[in-house]
Design an enzyme around this catalytic site. Structure first.
Site, PDB file in Angstrom:
ATOM      1  N   ASP A 179       0.708  -1.079   0.176  1.00 23.09           N
ATOM      2  CA  ASP A 179      -0.122   0.111  -0.080  1.00 23.09           C
ATOM      3  C   ASP A 179       0.951   1.297  -0.122  1.00 23.09           C
ATOM      4  O   ASP A 179       0.490   2.428   0.009  1.00 23.09           O
ATOM      5  CB  ASP A 179      -1.209   0.030   1.117  1.00 23.09           C
ATOM      6  CG  ASP A 179      -0.171   0.036   2.636  1.00 23.09           C
ATOM      7  OD1 ASP A 179       1.048  -0.077   2.802  1.00 23.09           O
ATOM      8  OD2 ASP A 179      -1.148   0.192   3.586  1.00 23.09           O
ATOM      9  N   SER A 180       2.225   0.968  -0.110  1.00 20.78           N
ATOM     10  CA  SER A 180       3.328   2.334  -0.197  1.00 20.78           C
ATOM     11  C   SER A 180       2.832   2.780  -1.566  1.00 20.78           C
ATOM     12  O   SER A 180       3.446   3.949  -1.860  1.00 20.78           O
ATOM     13  CB  SER A 180       4.612   1.680  -0.069  1.00 20.78           C
ATOM     14  OG  SER A 180       4.801   0.277  -0.857  1.00 20.78           O
ATOM     15  N   ASP A 197      -1.211  -6.275  -0.260  1.00 21.49           N
ATOM     16  CA  ASP A 197      -1.093  -5.833   0.973  1.00 21.49           C
ATOM     17  C   ASP A 197      -2.587  -5.298   1.329  1.00 21.49           C
ATOM     18  O   ASP A 197      -3.194  -4.417   0.421  1.00 21.49           O
ATOM     19  CB  ASP A 197      -0.271  -4.515   0.957  1.00 21.49           C
ATOM     20  CG  ASP A 197       0.330  -3.975   2.133  1.00 21.49           C
ATOM     21  OD1 ASP A 197       0.199  -4.539   3.098  1.00 21.49           O
ATOM     22  OD2 ASP A 197       1.158  -3.148   2.363  1.00 21.49           O
ATOM     23  N   LYS A 222      -1.026  -9.500   3.028  1.00 16.75           N
ATOM     24  CA  LYS A 222      -0.065  -8.936   4.207  1.00 16.75           C
ATOM     25  C   LYS A 222      -1.196  -8.136   4.979  1.00 16.75           C
ATOM     26  O   LYS A 222      -1.961  -7.291   4.388  1.00 16.75           O
ATOM     27  CB  LYS A 222       1.169  -8.355   3.599  1.00 16.75           C
ATOM     28  CG  LYS A 222       1.704  -7.539   4.831  1.00 16.75           C
ATOM     29  CD  LYS A 222       3.146  -7.068   4.299  1.00 16.75           C
ATOM     30  CE  LYS A 222       3.307  -5.715   3.944  1.00 16.75           C
ATOM     31  NZ  LYS A 222       2.618  -4.853   4.986  1.00 16.75           N
ATOM     32  N   GLU A 227      -1.222  -5.392   8.616  1.00 22.15           N
ATOM     33  CA  GLU A 227      -0.199  -4.741   9.669  1.00 22.15           C
ATOM     34  C   GLU A 227      -0.796  -5.223  11.239  1.00 22.15           C
ATOM     35  O   GLU A 227      -2.176  -5.062  11.358  1.00 22.15           O
ATOM     36  CB  GLU A 227      -0.076  -3.394   9.745  1.00 22.15           C
ATOM     37  CG  GLU A 227       0.497  -2.767   8.249  1.00 22.15           C
ATOM     38  CD  GLU A 227       0.704  -1.580   8.007  1.00 22.15           C
ATOM     39  OE1 GLU A 227       0.405  -0.620   8.716  1.00 22.15           O
ATOM     40  OE2 GLU A 227       1.086  -1.100   6.791  1.00 22.15           O
ATOM     41  N   GLU A 254       9.339  -4.308  10.690  1.00 22.28           N
ATOM     42  CA  GLU A 254       9.848  -2.748   9.918  1.00 22.28           C
ATOM     43  C   GLU A 254      10.405  -1.849  11.077  1.00 22.28           C
ATOM     44  O   GLU A 254       9.582  -1.750  12.094  1.00 22.28           O
ATOM     45  CB  GLU A 254       8.555  -2.110   9.103  1.00 22.28           C
ATOM     46  CG  GLU A 254       9.026  -0.802   8.685  1.00 22.28           C
ATOM     47  CD  GLU A 254       7.980  -0.140   7.729  1.00 22.28           C
ATOM     48  OE1 GLU A 254       7.291  -0.941   7.146  1.00 22.28           O
ATOM     49  OE2 GLU A 254       8.177   1.039   7.357  1.00 22.28           O
TER      50      GLU A 254
HETATM   51  O1  KIV Z   1       3.517  -1.200   1.820  1.00 16.59           O
HETATM   52  C1  KIV Z   1       4.574  -1.426   1.564  1.00 16.59           C
HETATM   53  O2  KIV Z   1       5.373  -1.260   0.592  1.00 16.59           O
HETATM   54  C2  KIV Z   1       5.129  -2.325   2.867  1.00 16.59           C
HETATM   55  C3  KIV Z   1       6.647  -2.445   2.780  1.00 16.59           C
HETATM   56  C4  KIV Z   1       7.287  -1.360   3.060  1.00 16.59           C
HETATM   57  C5  KIV Z   1       6.811  -3.681   3.843  1.00 16.59           C
HETATM   58  O3  KIV Z   1       4.280  -2.677   3.776  1.00 16.59           O
END
Ligand code: KIV
Length: 262
Positions: A46-47, A85, A115, A117, A180
């Site tokens: 989600d970056s 994510d 993934k 968090e 992280e």
């Molecule tokens: O969103 C993302 O790119 C991430 C990574 C930095 C682990 O969660």
């Protein structure tokens, strides 16, 4: 044809002390480059909110946007495992919501895993999603979706809490965990304690693998880069140089020439 990396292979890599290289990607052409370069896990992070959409944080990213980008990446990833994510508020509102959205990554977007968090608090969700046959990668330490709760993007140093989060997500069935923004000495302890692979970002060299945001590594992010980023190439400057040359040749009449004409 290349075989897809499985969660079993990642576990084997940890056992054999073979480091796992993970990287983010958000579209087909970059995912092809990442795939060709031998990366084991491609995270559609989600970056993308910050490095693709130009947002100030990851919070505005939606499920539909994640599905759109994950689809593109999945088409390019023949060998690398694609992890989708789960964006902010796509799983925090309850079990049904979390299950439904996790499922979308596999059903609609071709991902192998998701993934999310959080540690202890999200472990019941990790358990349910894993039980539904969806591999889950956990993410503990500095969790960007909680930026306001953490009071900024801060290194997380509470060893007891971090160890407890790590053990809980493993017990819940996560196949891997992203660490992280964690001091290196704590990451070593977590990595030695867990059977599942740890993937570090700003968590020192002793994790079972490393992950970076692709645009940081390639020099495509002009914003402040955290200390843990290594920029391997400056693609941004290379692109600017090429495009400036194009503009100048258009203006001078040097492009197009006869070879570009029908
Ligand atoms: O969103 C993302 O790119 C991430 C990574 C930095 C682990 O969660």
């Amino acid at each position: 044809m290349k075989k897809k990396i499985t969660i079993t292979e990642l576990l084997k890599m940890k056992k054999n002390n073979e480091k796992i290289a993970a990287l983010t990607a958000y579209d087909f052409p970059f995912a092809e480059i990442v795939e060709d370069s031998g990366v084991h896990i491609i995270l559609v992070g989600d970056s993308l909110g910050m490095v693709v959409q130009g947002e100030e944080s990851t919070l505005p990213v939606t499920m539909d946007e994640m599905i759109y980008h994950t689809k593109m990446v999945s088409k390019a990833a023949k060998h690398a495992m694609v992890v989708g994510d789960m964006p902010f508020m796509s799983y925090q509102a309850g079990m049904d919501q979390a299950l439904y959205n996790a499922g979308r990554f596999l059903k609609e977007a071709g991902a192998t895993a998701v993934k999310l968090e959080g540690g202890v608090t999200v472990s019941p969700l990790i358990k349910e999603i894993s039980n539904a046959g969806i591999p889950v990668q956990a993410h503990i330490g500095l969790t960007p979706q909680s930026v306001h709760q953490m009071g900024g993007y801060k290194v997380q140093r509470d060893e007891e809490r971090l160890l407890s989060d790590a053990k809980k997500v493993e017990a819940a069935g996560a196949f891997s965990v992203v660490l992280e923004g964690i001091p290196a000495d704590i990451s070593i302890k977590i990595t030695k304690t867990l059977k599942i692979p740890t993937i570090g970002i700003g968590a020192g060299p002793d994790c079972d693998g490393q992950i970076l945001v692709l645009h940081d590594l390639l020099g495509l992010n002009r914003r402040h880069l955290p200390k843990f980023v290594k920029q391997y190439v400056n693609l941004g400057d290379m692109a600017r140089d090429g495009i400036k040359k194009y503009v100048s040749e258009v203006q001078s009449g040097k492009f197009p020439t006869e070879e570009h004409c029908y």
